[in-house]
Motif scaffolding. Structure first.
Motif, PDB file in Angstrom:
ATOM      1  N   HIS A 102      -9.893  -0.720   5.759  1.00  0.00           N
ATOM      2  CA  HIS A 102      -9.695  -0.674   4.198  1.00  0.00           C
ATOM      3  C   HIS A 102      -9.158   0.079   3.166  1.00  0.00           C
ATOM      4  O   HIS A 102      -8.957  -0.294   1.937  1.00  0.00           O
ATOM      5  CB  HIS A 102     -11.030  -0.150   4.686  1.00  0.00           C
ATOM      6  N   GLU A 103      -8.585   1.749   3.917  1.00  0.00           N
ATOM      7  CA  GLU A 103      -8.147   2.106   3.056  1.00  0.00           C
ATOM      8  C   GLU A 103      -6.357   1.049   2.455  1.00  0.00           C
ATOM      9  O   GLU A 103      -6.341   1.788   1.846  1.00  0.00           O
ATOM     10  CB  GLU A 103      -7.875   3.086   3.678  1.00  0.00           C
TER      11      GLU A 103
ATOM     12  N   LYS B 149      -5.882   7.753  -6.158  1.00  0.00           N
ATOM     13  CA  LYS B 149      -7.001   8.618  -6.915  1.00  0.00           C
ATOM     14  C   LYS B 149      -5.789  10.054  -6.755  1.00  0.00           C
ATOM     15  O   LYS B 149      -5.263  10.812  -7.597  1.00  0.00           O
ATOM     16  CB  LYS B 149      -8.161   8.403  -6.485  1.00  0.00           C
TER      17      LYS B 149
ATOM     18  N   ASP C 251      -4.008  -2.882  -3.566  1.00  0.00           N
ATOM     19  CA  ASP C 251      -4.986  -3.392  -4.965  1.00  0.00           C
ATOM     20  C   ASP C 251      -5.064  -1.995  -5.493  1.00  0.00           C
ATOM     21  O   ASP C 251      -5.676  -2.851  -7.014  1.00  0.00           O
ATOM     22  CB  ASP C 251      -6.511  -4.108  -4.436  1.00  0.00           C
ATOM     23  N   ASN C 252      -4.394  -1.442  -5.405  1.00  0.00           N
ATOM     24  CA  ASN C 252      -3.984  -0.045  -6.235  1.00  0.00           C
ATOM     25  C   ASN C 252      -5.107   0.908  -6.792  1.00  0.00           C
ATOM     26  O   ASN C 252      -5.390   1.260  -8.130  1.00  0.00           O
ATOM     27  CB  ASN C 252      -3.348  -0.676  -7.615  1.00  0.00           C
ATOM     28  N   LYS C 253      -6.413   0.675  -5.802  1.00  0.00           N
ATOM     29  CA  LYS C 253      -7.677   2.107  -5.334  1.00  0.00           C
ATOM     30  C   LYS C 253      -7.841   2.182  -4.632  1.00  0.00           C
ATOM     31  O   LYS C 253      -6.720   2.141  -3.663  1.00  0.00           O
ATOM     32  CB  LYS C 253      -8.852   0.762  -6.203  1.00  0.00           C
ATOM     33  N   GLY C 254      -8.625   3.235  -4.435  1.00  0.00           N
ATOM     34  CA  GLY C 254      -9.347   4.126  -3.103  1.00  0.00           C
ATOM     35  C   GLY C 254      -8.583   5.561  -3.480  1.00  0.00           C
ATOM     36  O   GLY C 254      -8.501   5.860  -4.028  1.00  0.00           O
ATOM     37  N   ARG C 255      -9.227   5.972  -2.539  1.00  0.00           N
ATOM     38  CA  ARG C 255      -8.817   7.284  -2.489  1.00  0.00           C
ATOM     39  C   ARG C 255      -7.686   7.969  -2.348  1.00  0.00           C
ATOM     40  O   ARG C 255      -7.308   9.220  -3.363  1.00  0.00           O
ATOM     41  CB  ARG C 255      -9.657   8.101  -0.780  1.00  0.00           C
TER      42      ARG C 255
ATOM     43  N   ALA D 213       0.364  -1.570   0.278  1.00  0.00           N
ATOM     44  CA  ALA D 213      -0.177  -0.192  -0.299  1.00  0.00           C
ATOM     45  C   ALA D 213       0.475   1.455  -0.395  1.00  0.00           C
ATOM     46  O   ALA D 213       0.506   2.190  -0.760  1.00  0.00           O
ATOM     47  CB  ALA D 213      -0.470  -0.129   0.928  1.00  0.00           C
TER      48      ALA D 213
ATOM     49  N   ILE E 180      -6.016  -1.805   2.610  1.00  0.00           N
ATOM     50  CA  ILE E 180      -6.491  -3.389   1.762  1.00  0.00           C
ATOM     51  C   ILE E 180      -6.207  -2.763   0.469  1.00  0.00           C
ATOM     52  O   ILE E 180      -6.360  -2.960  -0.962  1.00  0.00           O
ATOM     53  CB  ILE E 180      -7.804  -4.143   2.012  1.00  0.00           C
ATOM     54  N   ASN E 181      -7.070  -1.498   0.101  1.00  0.00           N
ATOM     55  CA  ASN E 181      -7.764  -0.658  -1.282  1.00  0.00           C
ATOM     56  C   ASN E 181      -6.394  -0.184  -2.008  1.00  0.00           C
ATOM     57  O   ASN E 181      -5.584  -0.586  -3.328  1.00  0.00           O
ATOM     58  CB  ASN E 181      -8.482   0.206  -1.370  1.00  0.00           C
ATOM     59  N   ALA E 182      -5.872   0.079  -1.138  1.00  0.00           N
ATOM     60  CA  ALA E 182      -4.203   1.321  -1.390  1.00  0.00           C
ATOM     61  C   ALA E 182      -3.751  -0.562  -2.119  1.00  0.00           C
ATOM     62  O   ALA E 182      -2.877   0.126  -3.406  1.00  0.00           O
ATOM     63  CB  ALA E 182      -3.790   2.182  -0.690  1.00  0.00           C
TER      64      ALA E 182
END
Length: 234
Positions: free
Chosen positions: A199-200, A213, A206-210, A141, A202-204
């Motif tokens: 959650h942040e 972005k 996966d190369n996604k999330g706020r 992440a 895990i999303n990061a």
């Protein structure tokens, strides 16, 4: 006048330059004054030590004087410099133990979420792709959130331009960690911080999330202002 008051006034006078203290009475940094400049800093990273031993570089340091390690240094396999730095950025009002506990709870939640996802997945190929190690997710992440460019204000001919410039590794790591911490704090009051941060991360990973972005938006701004890149050398 009390002794405490006198010490406070003397310290304020020294700070403002109204009172000069002789060099032999001032308190120099002990670590750098007691030891000669020939002493090298200790290497506490276990992976780096193993690499030096394999390459033979460690044998060159057998007769070189080494500075004593700081009390905060640790060569344990559970010691991670990136986690230490993230904890320091997360800490507020000197409450480091609280910051460490929050990060441990975040890792625990990441482990629970990923294990739940792992056991729900029926496809063996997709199940093998699910990472359940929170440390690997954390490092992934951080790497995905590091920007490569940044904008700086440069004045030319009475006008101020946003000029894209390369970013240093330390600055890039600093921005990535602070963006993640800010994203973790922007939450609903019904959601605890460790859950939002999990959650942040895990999303990061996966190369996604706020946060990812936000990094991509910064790169788009740098690309939009690439016409002013030559002002960097002006």
């Amino acid at each position: 006048m009390s002794t405490t008051r006198l010490r406070f006034l003397a310290k304020s006078f020294i700070t403002e330059g109204l009172l000069r203290v002789p060099g032999h009475l001032s308190a120099p940094p002990v670590r750098h004054k007691i030891y000669s400049p020939l002493y090298l800093a200790p290497i506490t990273d276990r992976k780096k030590l193993e690499q030096m031993m394999e390459s033979g570089e460690a044998s060159k340091l057998e007769s070189v004087p080494i500075l004593p390690a700081l009390t905060t240094d640790n060569n344990s396999i559970y010691s991670d410099p990136v986690i230490k730095k993230f904890t320091n950025y997360l800490m507020r009002d000197g409450k480091k133990t609280r910051a460490q506990m929050l990060l441990l709870k975040t890792f625990e939640r990441i482990k629970r979420y990923q294990l739940e996802k792992y056991h729900k997945e029926e496809d063996p190929a997709e199940k093998a792709k699910i990472e359940v190690d929170p440390l690997k997710i954390f490092h992934c992440a951080i790497e995905n959130c590091k920007p490569l460019l940044q904008l700086t204000k440069i004045k030319r001919g009475g006008a101020t331009y946003q000029v894209p410039i390369p970013i240093t590794p330390n600055r890039s790591s600093f921005l990535a960690m602070n963006w993640l911490i800010e994203a973790g704090r922007e939450k609903d009051r019904k959601i605890v911080w460790s859950q939002q941060m999990a959650h942040e991360l895990i999303n990061a990973a996966d190369n996604k999330g706020r946060v990812v972005k936000r990094k991509q938006d910064l790169h788009k701004l740098c690309e939009a202002n690439r016409a002013y890149a030559h002002y960097r050398w002006g």
